[in-house]
Scaffold this active site. Structure first.
Site, PDB file in Angstrom:
ATOM      1  N   GLY A  43      -6.278   2.507   4.373  1.00 28.48           N
ATOM      2  CA  GLY A  43      -4.980   3.091   4.024  1.00 28.48           C
ATOM      3  C   GLY A  43      -4.867   3.606   2.607  1.00 28.48           C
ATOM      4  O   GLY A  43      -4.076   4.498   2.323  1.00 28.48           O
ATOM      5  N   ASP A  99      -2.393   0.360  -0.259  1.00 28.63           N
ATOM      6  CA  ASP A  99      -1.421   1.386   0.126  1.00 28.63           C
ATOM      7  C   ASP A  99       0.013   0.859   0.084  1.00 28.63           C
ATOM      8  O   ASP A  99       0.901   1.488  -0.474  1.00 28.63           O
ATOM      9  CB  ASP A  99      -1.751   1.984   1.509  1.00 28.63           C
ATOM     10  N   ASP A 102       3.788  -5.132   2.199  1.00 26.32           N
ATOM     11  CA  ASP A 102       4.777  -5.322   3.263  1.00 26.32           C
ATOM     12  C   ASP A 102       5.074  -6.821   3.369  1.00 26.32           C
ATOM     13  O   ASP A 102       5.876  -7.354   2.601  1.00 26.32           O
ATOM     14  CB  ASP A 102       4.221  -4.723   4.562  1.00 26.32           C
ATOM     15  N   LYS A 131       7.653  -2.482   0.247  1.00 28.60           N
ATOM     16  CA  LYS A 131       8.859  -2.574   1.075  1.00 28.60           C
ATOM     17  C   LYS A 131       9.829  -3.550   0.422  1.00 28.60           C
ATOM     18  O   LYS A 131       9.428  -4.616  -0.041  1.00 28.60           O
ATOM     19  CB  LYS A 131       8.506  -3.034   2.490  1.00 28.60           C
ATOM     20  N   PHE A 152       8.699   1.591   9.257  1.00 28.22           N
ATOM     21  CA  PHE A 152       7.285   1.936   9.298  1.00 28.22           C
ATOM     22  C   PHE A 152       7.072   3.338   8.761  1.00 28.22           C
ATOM     23  O   PHE A 152       7.747   4.274   9.168  1.00 28.22           O
ATOM     24  CB  PHE A 152       6.754   1.822  10.733  1.00 28.22           C
ATOM     25  N   ASP A 159      -1.389   5.097   8.361  1.00 30.50           N
ATOM     26  CA  ASP A 159      -1.559   5.529   9.748  1.00 30.50           C
ATOM     27  C   ASP A 159      -0.600   4.831  10.710  1.00 30.50           C
ATOM     28  O   ASP A 159      -0.034   3.782  10.400  1.00 30.50           O
ATOM     29  CB  ASP A 159      -2.977   5.202  10.222  1.00 30.50           C
TER      30      ASP A 159
HETATM   31  P1  XMP Z   1       1.044  -6.771   4.700  1.00 30.96           P
HETATM   32  O1  XMP Z   1       2.086  -7.005   5.763  1.00 30.96           O
HETATM   33  O2  XMP Z   1      -0.145  -7.703   4.835  1.00 30.96           O
HETATM   34  O3  XMP Z   1       0.546  -5.317   5.032  1.00 30.96           O
HETATM   35  O4  XMP Z   1       1.633  -6.735   3.315  1.00 30.96           O
HETATM   36  C1  XMP Z   1      -0.567  -4.813   4.507  1.00 30.96           C
HETATM   37  C2  XMP Z   1      -1.179  -3.699   5.312  1.00 30.96           C
HETATM   38  O5  XMP Z   1      -0.509  -3.390   6.529  1.00 30.96           O
HETATM   39  C3  XMP Z   1      -0.405  -1.998   6.707  1.00 30.96           C
HETATM   40  N1  XMP Z   1       1.031  -1.621   6.725  1.00 30.96           N
HETATM   41  C4  XMP Z   1       1.497  -0.415   7.042  1.00 30.96           C
HETATM   42  N2  XMP Z   1       0.836   0.681   7.429  1.00 30.96           N
HETATM   43  N3  XMP Z   1       2.877   1.841   7.571  1.00 30.96           N
HETATM   44  C5  XMP Z   1       1.529   1.808   7.696  1.00 30.96           C
HETATM   45  O6  XMP Z   1       0.927   2.839   8.019  1.00 30.96           O
HETATM   46  C6  XMP Z   1       3.627   0.771   7.197  1.00 30.96           C
HETATM   47  O7  XMP Z   1       4.852   0.855   7.112  1.00 30.96           O
HETATM   48  C7  XMP Z   1       2.879  -0.421   6.930  1.00 30.96           C
HETATM   49  N4  XMP Z   1       3.240  -1.656   6.534  1.00 30.96           N
HETATM   50  C8  XMP Z   1       2.087  -2.353   6.414  1.00 30.96           C
HETATM   51  C9  XMP Z   1      -1.115  -1.387   5.517  1.00 30.96           C
HETATM   52  O8  XMP Z   1      -2.442  -1.071   5.847  1.00 30.96           O
HETATM   53  C10 XMP Z   1      -1.094  -2.472   4.476  1.00 30.96           C
HETATM   54  O9  XMP Z   1      -2.170  -2.411   3.557  1.00 30.96           O
END
Ligand code: XMP
Length: 188
Positions: A43, A99, A102, A131, A152, A159
């Site tokens: 990402g 990237d 979240d 986020k 999202f 992606d």
């Molecule tokens: P976490 O939840 O572990 O997330 O903080 C990390 C990875 O999850 C993917 N991610 C997303 N990918 N749109 C995306 O395309 C989103 O809104 C999204 N939220 C989480 C991403 O790869 C991130 O590094």
């Protein structure tokens, strides 16, 4: 691809202006230090490529893969790093480039993994997006490109089911597109 987009959040010019500022801050922070940038694939590929070329310092680049979404729009809660992929960061200042922050699970697990490897002088985090929501794991990013709501987002490397990474902007998808993708994922 463009028909699937509901709303553009950040266009390329806006992203580039923000990257100029972030790269300047990073350049100031790490001047004179041994910097290793750890890029979390896939990402962050496009973000990292554009950010790194704006950082006016010698640096080492390491790339690692992390997966927690497995094609959907919600974190699986499990984070995998390939065995044997640990970068050599002993005696280095580490800047993780990801990237999006979240739930925080990926970056939390990555920090633990890198710390356990022993020897980094510091670990800081730089994300394109964060986020605005409660995190499952406590994570602080020192450098944040933009804050986004709890929806999202795709594009500029991000992606949905491995599509939309090459959109030059960041945006949201139409609900029907996400629903259809999630239906397909259940059938796979
Ligand atoms: P976490 O939840 O572990 O997330 O903080 C990390 C990875 O999850 C993917 N991610 C997303 N990918 N749109 C995306 O395309 C989103 O809104 C999204 N939220 C989480 C991403 O790869 C991130 O590094």
């Amino acid at each position: 691809m463009l028909h699937d987009v509901e709303r553009k959040l950040f266009d390329e010019a806006t992203i580039f202006r923000r990257l100029d500022v972030m790269a300047h801050e990073i350049t100031q922070r790490y001047r004179g230090l041994e910097l290793t940038v750890v890029v979390v694939l896939n990402g962050s590929l496009i973000f990292a490529a554009d950010l790194l070329r704006r950082i006016e310092l010698p640096l080492k680049l390491e790339c690692i893969r992390a997966a927690s979404y497995y094609g959907g729009t919600a974190s699986s809660g499990l984070v995998d790093f390939p065995a044997g992929a640990l970068p050599d960061i002993a005696g280095r200042h580490v800047l993780i480039v990801d990237d999006i922050l979240d739930t925080g699970r990926t970056l939390h697990a990555l920090c633990q993994w890198l710390k356990a490897s022993g020897g980094p002088l510091s670990i800081d985090i730089c994300v394109l997006l964060a986020k605005t929501k409660a995190r499952a794991e406590e994570v602080t990013a020192t450098y944040v490109g933009f804050e986004v709501g709890d929806e999202f987002v795709v594009g500029y490397g991000l992606d949905f089911r491995e599509q939309y990474r090459n959109l030059p902007f960041i945006g949201t998808l139409r609900d029907e597109v996400i629903a259809a993708g999630e239906r397909d994922a259940r059938q796979d």
